[in-house]
Design an enzyme around this catalytic site. Sequence first.
Site, short mmCIF file in Angstrom:
data_model
loop_
_atom_site.label_atom_id
_atom_site.label_comp_id
_atom_site.label_asym_id
_atom_site.label_seq_id
_atom_site.Cartn_x
_atom_site.Cartn_y
_atom_site.Cartn_z
N ASP A 273 13.77 -6.25 -2.19
CA ASP A 273 13.53 -6.08 -3.63
C ASP A 273 12.13 -6.56 -3.95
OD1 ASP A 273 13.68 -9.09 -4.71
OD2 ASP A 273 15.26 -8.84 -3.20
N ASP B 296 11.49 -8.93 -6.29
CA ASP B 296 11.59 -10.20 -7.01
C ASP B 296 11.41 -9.94 -8.51
OD1 ASP B 296 12.18 -12.96 -6.21
OD2 ASP B 296 10.35 -13.46 -7.27
#
Length: 285
Positions: free
Chosen positions: A208, A210
């Site tokens: 991902d 973040d």
Amino acid sequence: MEPVIGIVGGSGLYGVDGLTGAEWRAVETPWGAPSDALLHGTLDGTRMVFLPRHGRGHVHTPSTVPYRANLAAMKAAGVTHLVSVSAVGSFREEMAPGHLVIVDQFVDRTVARAASFFDTGLVAHVSMAHPVCAALAAACARAGRAAGATVHEGGTYLAMEGPQFSSVAESRLYRSWGCDVIGMTNLPEARLAREAELHYATVAMVTDYDAWHDGHDAVAVSDVIATLKANVATAAALVAALPAEVGGACETGCATALDHAIMTAPDARDSAMVERLRPIAGRLL
């Protein structure tokens, strides 16, 4: 000496396929039991030892992983080259979910973990200026590309305590520091690997962006899990490619990291600490 490859599997990676003579062996160390039994076997003629960092079934939080026991168990098993496969968030647009980052630096923001095998009665200070083995990192990069992954060589890993994900403010701060990826488990692991004189490298699997990224300011666990599952096949292919790549000359000094590190005079060393540390520093004790 032929290398013995150790794999510490992070979230989503709980075994190694294709091992000849595969056998799970439970062990104890002076620091207690590791996260799980160790999976021993041979892959393409190379001895391999696998340990799921969180245990099979994912029972350990990042803060409760028995890091010292894990590294001591790997050392006792004869591991010479240790590869950490870890899920991370990314602070860089170009380091996208599904990509691999071969980390070469760390920033430690953990607060609740024992970070050394050494203690009162036997003191040592190892250098962490170059915390990964350059030769092993390069081997991991080659194995990652052989597995068909997009690989970024070099990057700074911010280790946070967790288990919660970052706030937006924290994520922006760490990004401004020049960090590239964020995770919860590679410290004190990298520190302990250096004390154990193991060749160590981190393969960070991006799941991902973040919280800093517009549109990704809330890391959804469901999305992370979905990407993790997709990354598992890549991680398995990378591990399968490692035996053909590992074994180059090390110029990082990993195997001699303790040569000038032990500070306590021989006649002042605590005898119990000496015995406890023989599996780690027996070469010098």
